[in-house]
Each structure stands twice: as C-alpha cells, then as structure tokens.
Write a protein that holds these residues in place. Structure first.
Motif, PDB file in Angstrom:
ATOM      1  N   UNK A  54       0.837  -1.199   0.000  1.00 36.40           N
ATOM      2  CA  UNK A  54       0.000   0.000   0.000  1.00 36.40           C
ATOM      3  C   UNK A  54       0.872   1.249   0.000  1.00 36.40           C
ATOM      4  N   UNK A  55       1.907   1.256   0.825  1.00 31.49           N
ATOM      5  CA  UNK A  55       2.805   2.418   0.872  1.00 31.49           C
ATOM      6  C   UNK A  55       3.454   2.679  -0.487  1.00 31.49           C
ATOM      7  N   UNK A  56       3.856   1.615  -1.177  1.00 31.04           N
ATOM      8  CA  UNK A  56       4.456   1.762  -2.500  1.00 31.04           C
ATOM      9  C   UNK A  56       3.447   2.339  -3.488  1.00 31.04           C
ATOM     10  N   UNK A  57       2.229   1.827  -3.466  1.00 32.77           N
ATOM     11  CA  UNK A  57       1.198   2.328  -4.375  1.00 32.77           C
ATOM     12  C   UNK A  57       0.884   3.794  -4.083  1.00 32.77           C
ATOM     13  N   UNK A  58       0.733   4.129  -2.818  1.00 38.07           N
ATOM     14  CA  UNK A  58       0.434   5.513  -2.441  1.00 38.07           C
ATOM     15  C   UNK A  58       1.581   6.433  -2.847  1.00 38.07           C
ATOM     16  N   UNK A  59       2.794   5.982  -2.635  1.00 33.68           N
ATOM     17  CA  UNK A  59       3.965   6.780  -3.015  1.00 33.68           C
ATOM     18  C   UNK A  59       3.968   7.065  -4.519  1.00 33.68           C
ATOM     19  N   UNK A  60       3.673   6.063  -5.318  1.00 32.57           N
ATOM     20  CA  UNK A  60       3.652   6.232  -6.773  1.00 32.57           C
ATOM     21  C   UNK A  60       2.506   7.140  -7.213  1.00 32.57           C
ATOM     22  N   UNK A  61       1.342   6.941  -6.617  1.00 28.30           N
ATOM     23  CA  UNK A  61       0.181   7.768  -6.980  1.00 28.30           C
ATOM     24  C   UNK A  61       0.431   9.217  -6.598  1.00 28.30           C
ATOM     25  N   UNK A  62       0.961   9.440  -5.395  1.00 28.24           N
ATOM     26  CA  UNK A  62       1.246  10.812  -4.956  1.00 28.24           C
ATOM     27  C   UNK A  62       2.318  11.468  -5.824  1.00 28.24           C
ATOM     28  N   UNK A  63       3.321  10.686  -6.236  1.00 29.58           N
ATOM     29  CA  UNK A  63       4.383  11.226  -7.085  1.00 29.58           C
ATOM     30  C   UNK A  63       3.845  11.641  -8.456  1.00 29.58           C
ATOM     31  N   UNK A  64       2.768  10.995  -8.879  1.00 31.11           N
ATOM     32  CA  UNK A  64       2.159  11.315 -10.167  1.00 31.11           C
ATOM     33  C   UNK A  64       1.105  12.421 -10.042  1.00 31.11           C
ATOM     34  N   UNK A  69      -5.389  16.008  -7.693  1.00 27.85           N
ATOM     35  CA  UNK A  69      -4.532  16.956  -6.998  1.00 27.85           C
ATOM     36  C   UNK A  69      -4.434  16.746  -5.503  1.00 27.85           C
ATOM     37  N   UNK A  70      -5.127  15.751  -4.974  1.00 29.80           N
ATOM     38  CA  UNK A  70      -5.087  15.466  -3.532  1.00 29.80           C
ATOM     39  C   UNK A  70      -4.166  14.280  -3.268  1.00 29.80           C
ATOM     40  N   UNK A  71      -3.389  14.386  -2.223  1.00 27.99           N
ATOM     41  CA  UNK A  71      -2.472  13.314  -1.847  1.00 27.99           C
ATOM     42  C   UNK A  71      -3.209  12.237  -1.068  1.00 27.99           C
TER      43      UNK A  71
END
Length: 113
Positions: A54-64, A69-71
């Motif tokens: 989950x952390x990896x997915x969130x990190x990738x989504x937030x980086x994109x 526009x919401x983290x």
C-alpha cells in the motif's frame, strides 16, 4: 488455525485510487485510506507485506500528482488478526470517517468486522 489472506495490496490500492477520482470530497486536502491488518501478534509479517504494498502504491500515486490533486495518506489500524479485534478496527475506520480501506488481512478478523 492458520489465517487466510490475500496479498494484492498494490492492486487494491490502485483500484481504490481509481475509484477515489469520483468519490473524494471536494474539501479534503488529503484522502485517507485505512490499512487494517496485524501490526501486533503472531502474524505481523502479513500485515507488514500489505502495508509495504500500500505504501508503495500511495507513493507512486502521490508522485504522479495524487488523485485530482489530492495526496493519499495511509492510516494504519491494528486488528492483530484476531476476530475480537476485527469489529474494533472497523469501528475505528468508521469513527475516523475514513471512506476507503485495504484490509482486513485475515479471514477471522474480516468475518467478525
């Protein structure tokens, strides 16, 4: 009794993020996703694997750029893979007004929740 689990956290988190595009509140600066699983007890390694995905997915989504526009932000909730803790963890999600969840990890806690 050995707990039953499915390890698809990255796919689940990405699916949740896609769904959030239409469901996120207009006023929230971050979108919280509950990550419910064992952080204590005999099978913490399963919870660790799910959280890492989950952390990896969130990190990738937030980086994109996040979702509209919401983290995304993970909120980790321990259920210890225990049936008695499943409803407690589920109530924490509801009481915290978290609308999206990855978990529970173990079937006993899932059924009880």
């Amino acid at each position: 009794m050995k707990p039953t689990f499915r390890l698809t956290p990255v796919i689940a988190a990405l699916g949740v993020a896609a769904g959030l595009t239409f469901a996120a509140g207009a006023h929230a600066q971050t979108i919280k996703i509950g990550v419910v699983g064992p952080t204590t007890g005999a099978v913490t390694q399963y919870g660790d694997m799910v959280r890492e995905g989950v952390d990896t997915a969130i990190e990738r989504i937030n980086a994109a750029g996040g979702v509209n526009g919401k983290k995304l932000e993970a909120v980790v909730i321990d259920d210890g893979c225990e049936p008695k803790q499943g409803p407690v963890a589920a109530n924490r999600v509801v009481n915290s007004k978290i609308g999206f969840v990855v978990g529970h990890v173990c079937s006993g806690a899932t059924i009880a929740a």
